[in-house]
Design a protein around this motif. Sequence first.
Motif, mmCIF file in Angstrom:
data_model
loop_
_atom_site.group_PDB
_atom_site.id
_atom_site.type_symbol
_atom_site.label_atom_id
_atom_site.label_comp_id
_atom_site.label_asym_id
_atom_site.label_seq_id
_atom_site.Cartn_x
_atom_site.Cartn_y
_atom_site.Cartn_z
ATOM 1 N N SER A 2 64.628 -11.180 -62.980
ATOM 2 C CA SER A 2 63.495 -11.068 -62.072
ATOM 3 C C SER A 2 62.333 -10.400 -62.770
ATOM 4 C CB SER A 2 63.881 -10.273 -60.828
ATOM 5 O OG SER A 2 64.222 -8.957 -61.178
ATOM 6 N N ALA A 200 65.304 -20.016 -57.104
ATOM 7 C CA ALA A 200 64.523 -19.954 -55.860
ATOM 8 C C ALA A 200 64.342 -18.525 -55.373
ATOM 9 C CB ALA A 200 65.202 -20.799 -54.784
ATOM 10 N N ALA A 201 65.283 -17.657 -55.723
ATOM 11 C CA ALA A 201 65.214 -16.257 -55.294
ATOM 12 C C ALA A 201 64.329 -15.405 -56.203
ATOM 13 C CB ALA A 201 66.615 -15.664 -55.231
ATOM 14 N N ASP A 202 63.921 -15.957 -57.331
ATOM 15 C CA ASP A 202 63.075 -15.218 -58.272
ATOM 16 C C ASP A 202 61.616 -15.320 -57.814
ATOM 17 O OD1 ASP A 202 61.256 -15.141 -60.783
ATOM 18 O OD2 ASP A 202 63.134 -14.267 -61.475
ATOM 19 N N PRO A 203 60.882 -14.222 -57.712
ATOM 20 C CA PRO A 203 59.509 -14.280 -57.190
ATOM 21 C C PRO A 203 58.554 -15.086 -58.058
ATOM 22 C CG PRO A 203 60.046 -12.071 -57.993
ATOM 23 C CD PRO A 203 61.325 -12.827 -57.937
ATOM 24 N N ALA A 206 59.816 -18.985 -57.417
ATOM 25 C CA ALA A 206 60.068 -19.444 -56.047
ATOM 26 C C ALA A 206 59.183 -20.627 -55.655
ATOM 27 C CB ALA A 206 59.879 -18.287 -55.075
ATOM 28 N N GLU A 207 57.873 -20.532 -55.891
ATOM 29 C CA GLU A 207 56.977 -21.617 -55.506
ATOM 30 C C GLU A 207 57.192 -22.868 -56.344
ATOM 31 O OE1 GLU A 207 54.978 -22.081 -52.888
ATOM 32 O OE2 GLU A 207 55.933 -20.231 -52.184
ATOM 33 N N VAL A 209 59.950 -23.824 -57.696
ATOM 34 C CA VAL A 209 61.225 -24.398 -57.241
ATOM 35 C C VAL A 209 61.032 -25.140 -55.918
ATOM 36 C CG1 VAL A 209 63.538 -23.847 -56.378
ATOM 37 C CG2 VAL A 209 62.698 -22.762 -58.465
ATOM 38 N N LYS A 210 60.269 -24.551 -55.021
ATOM 39 C CA LYS A 210 59.986 -25.222 -53.742
ATOM 40 C C LYS A 210 59.294 -26.556 -53.977
ATOM 41 C CE LYS A 210 57.664 -24.445 -49.292
ATOM 42 N NZ LYS A 210 56.845 -23.472 -48.510
#
Length: 258
Positions: A2, A200-203, A206-207, A209-210
């Motif tokens: 992270s 996806a859980a990494d800040p 996250a975007e 991955v989305k």
Amino acid sequence: MSADTTETAPTAAYWQAWQDSWDRQQEWYMPDREERFRVMLDMVEALVGPAPRVLDLACGTGSITDRALKRFPEATSTGLDLDPALLAIARGHFAGDERVTLVTADLKDPGWRSALPHDSYDAVLTATALHWLHGEDLAVLYGQLAPLVAPGGVFMNADHMPDPATPRIDAAERAHRHAGMDRAKAAGAADWREWWALAAADPVLAEPVKARFAIYGEHADGDTPSEAWHVRTLLDAGYAEARTVWRSPSDALVLGLK
């Protein structure tokens, strides 16, 4: 892995950790992954020399580019992909390396070649990526790639290429391989879904991955034609020679020489 982006930008170590994590996840499916890369680069050196201009096709995090530049410091590489999450890792990992150009393009778009910085390449390389295309689309792509390969240059694709003539052998090999995967999983190896959940859980990721899942869904659905199909299709596309240069019980590396 992270990173707190409110205070500092992700470090080189952060991107290296994601690069390594991707490699470990892929190796869970393909324990011989490094061997196919070694043979691929052996053939690059044998046929086009130690300073190639490379197109890393459907490059993901840049696994081929990373290994090519370590082996051939005078090489240059264009990495092309559509996946915004894997490209984010590649851009972080190769930041500041002038030998690397990364571009976003969809190989199903007829105009995808316009995104490239060069008109020709000594080596067009791809691994475990084009099976998300159906056979008819892959044949079209092979035709589009042929003009990009310089005279005397090479195209190589390492991917799942089962032999339809040996279903019992294929079934036994698959069962044996999956038993090994189960043992590795019990020892803590991350599979495809688990890896993407971590990303996806990494800040930072996250975007991207989305956005990635908005493009592809859970996993693209393509074909895995035999190596004989690949060889025949490369010859039809205009290569002077084409054949398998490496194979495992389930996968193969097919080379086309212009």
